[in-house]
Design a protein around this motif. Structure first.
Motif, PDB file in Angstrom:
ATOM      1  N   GLN B 263       0.813  -1.230   0.000  1.00 20.34           N
ATOM      2  CA  GLN B 263       0.000   0.000   0.000  1.00 20.34           C
ATOM      3  C   GLN B 263       0.840   1.272   0.000  1.00 20.34           C
ATOM      4  OE1 GLN B 263      -3.297   0.194   2.752  1.00 20.34           O
ATOM      5  NE2 GLN B 263      -3.283  -2.034   2.968  1.00 20.34           N
ATOM      6  N   LYS B 264       2.161   1.085  -0.021  1.00 18.11           N
ATOM      7  CA  LYS B 264       3.102   2.218   0.026  1.00 18.11           C
ATOM      8  C   LYS B 264       2.861   3.115   1.243  1.00 18.11           C
ATOM      9  CE  LYS B 264       4.484   2.488  -4.802  1.00 18.11           C
ATOM     10  NZ  LYS B 264       5.707   1.748  -4.490  1.00 18.11           N
ATOM     11  N   LEU B 265       2.642   2.454   2.369  1.00 15.51           N
ATOM     12  CA  LEU B 265       2.415   3.198   3.611  1.00 15.51           C
ATOM     13  C   LEU B 265       3.728   3.388   4.357  1.00 15.51           C
ATOM     14  CD1 LEU B 265      -0.787   1.415   4.999  1.00 15.51           C
ATOM     15  CD2 LEU B 265      -0.647   3.694   3.954  1.00 15.51           C
ATOM     16  N   GLY B 266       3.822   4.503   5.070  1.00 14.31           N
ATOM     17  CA  GLY B 266       4.964   4.727   5.942  1.00 14.31           C
ATOM     18  C   GLY B 266       4.731   4.056   7.283  1.00 14.31           C
ATOM     19  N   PRO B 267       5.629   4.284   8.218  1.00 14.34           N
ATOM     20  CA  PRO B 267       5.491   3.642   9.540  1.00 14.34           C
ATOM     21  C   PRO B 267       4.413   4.296  10.397  1.00 14.34           C
ATOM     22  CG  PRO B 267       7.455   5.006   9.454  1.00 14.34           C
ATOM     23  CD  PRO B 267       6.872   5.054   8.078  1.00 14.34           C
ATOM     24  N   VAL B 268       3.943   3.539  11.375  1.00  8.48           N
ATOM     25  CA  VAL B 268       3.037   4.108  12.370  1.00  8.48           C
ATOM     26  C   VAL B 268       3.891   4.655  13.508  1.00  8.48           C
ATOM     27  CG1 VAL B 268       1.204   3.608  14.035  1.00  8.48           C
ATOM     28  CG2 VAL B 268       1.200   2.492  11.790  1.00  8.48           C
TER      29      VAL B 268
END
Lengths: 389, 432
Positions: B263-268
């Motif tokens: 999903q091309k998400l960064g870190p939480v």
């Protein structure tokens, strides 16, 4: 003609003070041998001696050198010795050394070996891992391999091949030296006014830069001259054991300050390499095995040596009792992990026996002693005024 | 200040599923330890670097890690009082705060970070790996507990390699000193087949962990490889390596991160999803635990993501190929111990940092130098210059401590961090 006592002590003090190592340079010029430096607290100097190399103990730059570049290598919360060692390396003072051995004393000295390698990649830089398992089959086998490996490296750098017969002769030379050191310690224990620690200290420390044969002669001369000095008479001073100064060394002024504050230092752990092995190393049979066995089974108790049986501090109590000391000075360098982590255990052991102590810290370049003088003076006074003796 | 995070719905810190899961695992372990006096389960106090969890588990022994207790106490705001108590008892202000936190906790009733009392050790296993203080720490504990202690001396990799002599030394100690002691404490015979099963599970978990850590090579990185990764390494560094729970955890973690990559998400981060990755950093050194979230926020607010860190290798360096090898059970444990990050020489550490900066396409190296840990800290300034010179990328330096709240100066750290990030930005734009 034999030199007189003040001249001998002044010569020894100059050997300690001059971090440019002129005596080592002169020795190299004279003999063409290798000079191998080593950091505190212990290396088996006999091995280097047998290879025709001069083992040179490094103890930083004391209070004589302003540290500029060395400080750029270390954070404020790290002890002083590695800074001055780097400073000396960068200003060329240690150029006469063909290599340096960094023994497994603590994490700072361990990592200093890495910093040194990065700075001086062309020089021999060797970490000496010493076993904390003291069984011959395990720690002994490992340690023997470490020594053989170092000897091989020294040989590759131009030192002689390590031979059993020469190593045996080297052990003999160092045994003689150790016997004299023990004798001087015994003399000081009995009559501390005859061997003031500020003197004995420089005479012992000269052994870090002199060939062992010369140092043995220096010790002999010092003993003879000091015993002849009829002016030295006992004073009403408190007898103390000083502990914690086994690596980074205090400035000489601090030792003098303690004595002037009313303390007879009757035992200490300065320059422990000279006394790391308590007795003689066997001169019979396999000499390398004998050195290994002595390290495993006949070494002094030290904060850098593992003690797994819960008896930490008992050796200090024994030293206090044997030296008939009336108290203990914990005198450790700031940020010295081995000394400072050891201290609560040693203090608990002393408390258990009702032995008084006081503690303070220093750096090798400490320049102000007034607070320490007052503390040590008060401690000595309290012993003399309030002790049961 | 630039906000690059998407806030979580609730006020409290955002956590991803794996973080919650590992938190439950750790809490369960502490509960199990607390119940040990009733259940009769035996425990072994030991250290994270060079921990031999598989071997302990093969004897049904539970590990207790004093550093984990200390860092958990730090995160829960308890370490300051414990340290103060230890100093009152005579421990120097100059020395390791993990030790003082542990001593303070012990003297306060040995109540663990989750509020439950920890059992006394049945054995002290001094895995003397990469840290001199460990030796003194267990000498101190030995004075407090009437139990056996085993010293496992692990030689330092001074030349960046493991020699046969080193391997033999450690292996022999495991065989001849440690295993007999474990047999004695546990009342069980050494079962090599059982150990091998544990080691196989370790290798599986290690494989997934490495995949997760290396996922940070993606842009954007789906993880924070320092702040976030301390949660990821929690199970494998603490009590779970070699267990089925660890295998499942790392499988699930990998799936979770794979989804983020897709999903091309960064870190939480504590403030939610990091939406814009502005800076990619490599970090050398442990984090500060007493202000952990505040510290992390400083990075997140600037869009700075840590893509690789050395701290996450103190309990084992797996990303250069090492896996526990069940076919050589004793030797593989010896090699594992010797390969932990702080047991590596400075040249090797520099080499690792250089690779991280290059392979993870980092903008620079940041050193968090902690006062308490000379094993990490002594030499870091020389390392920093060397990495800078080898990579041509800037390096920054901040100072804090592990669990002593007195040594966390937020304003100072923030200033230095911002200056460092500005330097990176300036470099990107060419000469100012």
């Amino acid at each position: 003609m034999k030199e007189n006592l003040p001249a001998l002590v002044a010569r020894a003090a100059e050997l300690c003070r001059d971090w440019r190592l002129p005596s080592v340079r002169a020795w190299k010029q004279r003999t063409g041998g290798l000079a191998i430096g080593y950091l505190p607290v212990y290396v088996p100097r006999e091995v280097f001696h047998a290879q025709g190399a001069l083992a040179v103990g490094l103890t930083g730059a004391g209070d004589d050198l302003e540290i500029i570049k060395g400080d750029a290598f270390y954070q404020s919360y790290i002890c002083h010795l590695p800074r001055s060692t780097i400073e000396l390396g960068l200003n060329g003072s240690l150029d006469c050394l063909d290599g340096i051995v960094f023994p497994a004393t603590c994490d700072v000295i361990r990592n200093l070996s890495g910093v040194w390698r990065m700075q001086f990649p062309q020089k021999m830089s060797r970490y000496l891992d010493v076993p904390q398992n003291f069984e011959r089959e395990m720690g002994g086998a490992f340690y023997r391999h470490e020594l053989e490996d170092i000897a091989r490296e020294v040989h590759e750098r131009g030192g002689k091949q390590l031979e059993a017969e020469t190593l045996r002769a080297s052990i003999r030379a160092y045994n003689e030296n150790r016997r004299l050191v023990r004798a001087l310690f015994a003399l000081r224990r009995n009559e501390p006014w005859k061997l003031p620690t500020a003197e004995l200290y420089v005479v012992l420390r000269a052994g870090l830069v002199l060939p062992v044969e010369e140092h043995t002669q220096l010790l002999r001369d010092y003993r003879d001259l000091a015993l002849l000095d009829a002016e030295r008479r006992p004073m009403d001073q408190a007898r103390v054991v000083l502990t914690g100064s086994f690596c980074e060394q205090p400035p000489l002024g601090l030792i003098k300050t303690l004595e002037r504050a009313g303390c007879y230092i009757v035992d200490d752990d300065f320059v422990p390499v000279l006394r790391w092995l308590k007795g003689d190393v066997s001169e019979q049979g396999d000499p390398l095995a004998n050195l290994v066995a002595a390290f495993l089974e006949d070494a002094i108790d030290s904060p850098v040596r593992y003690c797994g049986d819960g008896t930490k501090g008992q050796d200090l109590v024994r030293r206090v009792e044997e030296s008939k000391a009336e108290g203990v000075l914990f005198c450790a360098p700031s940020f010295c992990d081995p000394a400072l982590l050891d201290q609560p255990m040693a203090q608990a052991a002393l408390d258990g026996r009702g032995i008084p102590w006081t503690s303070f810290k220093y750096a090798e370049n400490t320049g102000q002693f007034q607070v320490i003088r007052e503390q040590a003076g008060t401690f000595a006074d309290s012993i003399k005024l309030w002790s049961e003796a | 200040m630039s906000v690059t995070t998407r806030k979580p719905p609730a006020e409290k810190s955002a956590k991803d599923d794996s973080q919650l899961r590992q938190k439950e695992m750790i809490a369960r372990h502490y509960s199990r330890l607390a119940r040990a006096p009733e259940t009769g389960e035996k425990n072994v106090y030991t250290f994270v670097p060079g921990n031999l969890t598989e071997l302990l588990r093969s004897f049904d022994l539970l590990p207790v890690l004093p550093e984990i207790n200390a860092l958990q106490s730090g995160m829960r705001g308890k370490s300051g009082d414990y340290i103060a108590l230890a100093e009152k008892l005579g421990h120097s202000e100059d020395v390791c705060t993990y030790v003082k936190c542990d001593i303070g906790m012990l003297k306060s009733g040995n109540v663990g970070p989750t509020g439950e009392r920890l059992p006394k050790p049945d054995l002290l296993l001094l895995s003397y790996t990469g840290c001199f203080t460990f030796m003194k720490w267990f000498e101190l504990l030995k004075q407090e507990y009437d139990c056996p202690v085993v010293m496992l001396h692990v030689p330092y990799q001074a030349d960046g390699r493991i020699t046969e002599s080193m391997r033999t030394y450690v292996s022999t100690q495991i065989r001849k000193k440690l295993i007999p002691a474990l047999e004695q404490v546990s009342g069980r015979k050494y079962d090599e087949d059982r150990l091998k099963e544990c080691l196989q599970r370790s290798a599986q978990a290690e494989e997934d962990l490495v995949w997760v850590l290396q996922s940070a090579k993606n842009r954007p990185s789906p993880i924070d490889a320092w702040f976030g990764a301390v949660y990821y390494v929690g199970p494998i560094f603490s009590a779970f390596r070699g267990t089925e729970e660890a295998v499942e955890y790392y499988r699930a973690l990998r799936a979770e991160i794979a989804e983020r990559v897709a999903q091309k998400l960064g870190p939480v981060t504590p403030d939610g999803l990091l939406t814009e990755e502005k800076y990619r950093l490599v970090v050398e050194g442990p984090p500060n635990w007493t202000s952990f979230r505040e510290f992390w926020r400083m990075f997140a607010e600037e869009g700075a993501v840590v893509v690789a860190s050395t701290y996450t290798k103190v309990g084992g360096t797996y990303d250069f190929g090492f896996r526990h090898d069940a076919d050589r059970p004793i030797e593989t444990m010896a090699e594992y111990c010797m390969g932990c990050y702080t047991n590596l020489d400075l040249q090797t550490r520099v080499g690792i940092l250089e690779r991280y900066v290059k392979e993870y396409a980092a903008d620079g190296l940041l050193v968090n130098s902690v006062k308490s840990c000379n094993s990490f800290s002594a030499g870091q300034l020389a390392m920093l210059r060397e990495v800078e010179s080898r990579t041509g990328r800037p390096a920054g330096f901040i100072e804090s401590d592990l669990v002593d709240p007195r040594y966390f100066s937020a304003a100072n750290i923030k200033n230095r961090l911002e200056s460092f990030l500005q330097m990176i930005a300036q470099k990107r734009g060419g000469p100012a």
